[in-house]
Design an enzyme around this catalytic site. Structure first.
Site, PDB file in Angstrom:
ATOM      1  N   GLN A  56       0.921  -1.379  -0.024  1.00 54.25           N
ATOM      2  CA  GLN A  56       0.008  -0.151   0.032  1.00 54.25           C
ATOM      3  C   GLN A  56       1.015   1.348  -0.059  1.00 54.25           C
ATOM      4  OE1 GLN A  56      -3.280  -0.702   2.550  1.00 54.25           O
ATOM      5  NE2 GLN A  56      -4.149   1.387   2.359  1.00 54.25           N
ATOM      6  N   SER A  80       4.125  -6.224   2.713  1.00 54.14           N
ATOM      7  CA  SER A  80       2.858  -6.364   3.362  1.00 54.14           C
ATOM      8  C   SER A  80       1.663  -6.959   2.645  1.00 54.14           C
ATOM      9  CB  SER A  80       2.066  -4.825   3.645  1.00 54.14           C
ATOM     10  OG  SER A  80       1.143  -4.928   4.746  1.00 54.14           O
ATOM     11  N   LEU A  81       0.673  -6.161   2.021  1.00 53.84           N
ATOM     12  CA  LEU A  81      -0.423  -6.985   1.175  1.00 53.84           C
ATOM     13  C   LEU A  81       0.226  -7.561   0.069  1.00 53.84           C
ATOM     14  CD1 LEU A  81      -1.517  -5.675  -1.732  1.00 53.84           C
ATOM     15  CD2 LEU A  81      -1.708  -3.575  -0.560  1.00 53.84           C
ATOM     16  N   ARG A 109      -9.362  -8.263   4.431  1.00 55.70           N
ATOM     17  CA  ARG A 109      -8.188  -7.578   5.387  1.00 55.70           C
ATOM     18  C   ARG A 109      -8.184  -5.948   5.444  1.00 55.70           C
ATOM     19  NH1 ARG A 109      -2.666  -6.124   3.858  1.00 55.70           N
ATOM     20  NH2 ARG A 109      -1.290  -6.974   5.525  1.00 55.70           N
ATOM     21  N   HIS A 131       0.459  -2.814  11.283  1.00 54.12           N
ATOM     22  CA  HIS A 131       1.425  -3.749  11.645  1.00 54.12           C
ATOM     23  C   HIS A 131       1.948  -3.549  13.271  1.00 54.12           C
ATOM     24  CE1 HIS A 131       1.893  -5.613   7.983  1.00 54.12           C
ATOM     25  NE2 HIS A 131       1.760  -4.756   7.495  1.00 54.12           N
ATOM     26  N   GLN A 188       1.442 -11.619  10.347  1.00 56.68           N
ATOM     27  CA  GLN A 188       1.925 -10.429   9.644  1.00 56.68           C
ATOM     28  C   GLN A 188       0.997  -9.217   9.864  1.00 56.68           C
ATOM     29  OE1 GLN A 188       0.356  -8.940   6.324  1.00 56.68           O
ATOM     30  NE2 GLN A 188       1.793  -9.706   4.977  1.00 56.68           N
TER      31      GLN A 188
END
Length: 319
Positions: A10, A95-96, A120, A204, A253
């Protein structure tokens, strides 16, 4: 194999991303159609036409970035002869982007990945009321120094390293007051810059536990296969291939640190010299140069990048 395929996270989104590929290659357009079908709505319209405020919503940005990555990969497969299993020593995503990497490696279907990322994004947005959390970038500090700053700033609240991006770039996340303190402490300890980030939630960190619980349930309902190439996990900075472990690490994560610097360093240490950033933007390619001496980042996101990517892959095979 001296190549790795990486997938952006992102922040790399931009209105219009992927449209040139879809206009030029039917295989790319079919990915966007598959994503729209999985959601039961025209996410593609937001990706290509905006408005930017809608695309930036976490629930839209996450599946949108994956769609562009997968459309790009499909073009690389059909036009440049790319094969994840044959050509990539590893796959990894920021991440994603870890979900994009798994879709690319055949662990997840595009439809399942789309729905998981929508879930998510919504769960991460809802986990913490707006204004309660914050994130800040600490520039010019190494990871250990940034962790020490976060620990000092916490004072009974949550403040932890969320992203270790490399090149002296660490992001901290947590309760807003604690993150504000971290910014001031970092400035006092010699950070080149310390600034709050324009994000809608503290990603996170431990405050995301409600979202982790949602993802544990969502991931339990999908089939995960062993990837064609090992996934270098965000939370481990090490390769994994077992489907059950992949599922577990994806849950971890949500609240854990994205260990990107260590992930790139690990792959470079295993002989990877070319990192193909597949999808929107060039953020990861820029970080590669600052983490691994001699490594090359190759950003692939539009029709004009395909020939250069093919040449770079050929060079990786002969190096």
């Amino acid at each position: 194999m001296t190549a790795a395929f990486t997938f952006p996270g992102q922040g790399s989104q931009a209105v219009g991303m992927g449209k040139a590929l879809a206009d030029s290659f039917p295989v790319a357009r079919s990915v966007f159609e598959e994503v729209d079908a999985a959601l039961g709505e025209k996410l593609t319209t937001i990706i290509w036409e905006g408005p930017a405020e809608s695309l930036q919503l976490t629930e839209n940005a996450q599946p949108a970035l994956m769609a562009v990555s997968m459309a790009t990969l499909r073009v690389l497969e059909t036009e440049a002869g790319f094969s994840v299993g044959r050509d990539a020593a590893f796959v990894a995503g920021h991440s994603l982007g870890e979900y994009s990497a798994l879709a690319a490696a055949g662990s997840l279907t595009i439809a399942d990945t789309t729905r998981l990322l929508r879930t998510r994004g919504l769960a991460m947005q809802k986990a913490v009321p707006v204004g309660v959390g914050a994130m800040a970038a600490l520039l010019g500090m190494d990871y250990e120094a940034a962790v020490a700053v976060a620990e000092e700033a916490a004072q009974g609240e949550v403040c932890q390293a969320a992203n270790d991006n490399g090149g002296g770039q660490v992001v901290v996340s947590g309760n807003k007051a604690a993150v504000d303190r971290a910014v001031e402490i970092a400035r006092g300890k010699g950070a080149k810059r310390a600034m709050l980030l324009p994000v809608s939630a503290p990603f996170h960190c431990k405050l995301m536990q409600p979202a982790a619980d949602v993802m544990a349930e969502a991931l339990s309902r999908v089939t995960i296969k062993a990837p064609a190439s090992p996934l270098v996990s965000n939370v481990l900075a090490a390769p994994i291939s077992d489907p059950n472990e992949i599922r577990r690490r994806l849950v971890e994560q949500v609240t854990g640190t994205v260990r990107w610097r260590e992930s790139i360093a690990y792959m470079a240490g295993q002989g990877v010299t070319r990192f193909f950033e597949i999808g929107a933007g060039k953020v990861l390619s820029g970080l590669v140069k600052r983490i691994a001496d001699g490594a090359v980042g190759v950003a692939v996101g539009g029709p004009s990048d395909i020939v250069a990517a093919k040449d770079a892959l050929a060079a990786a095979k002969t190096s």
